[in-house]
Design an enzyme around this catalytic site. Structure first.
Site, PDB file in Angstrom:
ATOM      1  N   SER A 146      17.967  63.414  13.480  1.00 38.12           N
ATOM      2  CA  SER A 146      17.146  64.840  13.767  1.00 38.12           C
ATOM      3  C   SER A 146      18.473  65.801  13.556  1.00 38.12           C
ATOM      4  CB  SER A 146      16.713  65.131  14.992  1.00 38.12           C
ATOM      5  OG  SER A 146      16.147  66.266  15.339  1.00 38.12           O
ATOM      6  N   TYR A 159      15.191  64.933  24.162  1.00 38.53           N
ATOM      7  CA  TYR A 159      15.139  64.610  22.754  1.00 38.53           C
ATOM      8  C   TYR A 159      16.443  64.727  22.006  1.00 38.53           C
ATOM      9  CZ  TYR A 159      13.185  64.442  17.948  1.00 38.53           C
ATOM     10  OH  TYR A 159      12.802  64.374  16.616  1.00 38.53           O
TER      11      TYR A 159
END
Length: 255
Positions: A146, A159
């Site tokens: 990500s 996350y």
């Protein structure tokens, strides 16, 4: 260079979290390059519907359902593959989740759930796939990173930690499994038009921030990740390992 380097005919790919969203886009991309794909999820009805649609398009599709945070279920799935003679040459560790809350309000259980789903699952599933790939002397592992593999953002601490871990897990996989003929790499998507991001897309302020922060001035489309996945899954990337490729419209490259 011959385009046959990108041909995945005869290969079998397991894509976790692939009944919809980015995982479905990865599955359709790899299937379009000739691979047999194994769709994975926890909702069997959704899996069957996705498989039916892909088969109608002429693709060779299998399905498997298990919770990526349940190690016993993962082991059982791989034992089932072994018993059925299914050899996974390509693994896409795509399954993930998001949980938005400031760290001072974050429960440890919510932290752990995000870490287990986004990071620990990639290790366990990757390990089981690689054990079998190593016996055959070849294999491709593609992890989903990500922008937060590089950059932090408020309210998504677990996350961010998990995706930073994916970057280093990928490098660890490359370091340990390269001699066995396995290449491990990662894809780092930017802000994509997915179900998980629907609330953000529909937030005018956040939408404007994404478009202003991204040099290409738009959100990414899930299908725009397929080419990178095909490259990393194919013989075209046989000397590429331990890398994370950002498909983010240029966001991670600018201040």
């Amino acid at each position: 260079m011959s385009l046959t380097l990108f041909d995945l005919s005869g290969k079998t790919a397991l894509i976790t979290g692939s009944s919809r969203g980015l995982g479905r886009a990865f599955a359709e991309g790899l299937a379009g390059a000739g691979a047999r794909v194994i769709l994975h999820g926890t909702n069997e009805a959704r899996l069957d519907a996705a498989a039916t649609e892909m088969r109608a398009a002429g693709h060779d599709v299998l399905t498997v359902a298990f919770d990526v945070t349940d190690e016993a279920a993962i082991l059982a799935a791989f034992e089932r593959f072994d018993g059925e003679g299914v050899e996974i040459e390509i693994l896409v560790n795509n399954a993930g989740m998001q949980f938005r809350k400031p760290m001072l309000e974050l429960e440890t259980s919510d932290w752990q759930k995000v870490i287990d789903t986004n990071l620990t699952a990639a290790f366990v599933i990757g390990r089981e796939a690689a054990r079998r790939m190593a016996q055959r002397g070849s294999g491709k592992v593609i992890n989903l990173g990500s922008l937060t593999s590089e950059l932090a953002r408020a309210t998504v601490a677990p996350y961010t930690v998990a995706k930073g871990g994916i970057k280093m897990l990928t490098k660890a996989m490359a370091a340990e499994w390269g001699e066995a003929g396995i290449q491990a790499n990662a894809i780092g998507p930017g802000y994509m038009l997915t179900d998980m991001n629907e609330a953000l897309v529909n937030n005018p302020d956040f939408d404007a921030w994404v478009k202003g922060r991204t040099p290409m001035r738009r959100w990414g489309k899930p299908e725009e990740l397929a080419g990178t996945a095909i490259y990393l899954a194919s013989d075209a990337s046989n000397y590429v390992s331990g890398q994370i490729i950002y498909a983010d419209g240029g966001m991670v490259s600018v201040l």
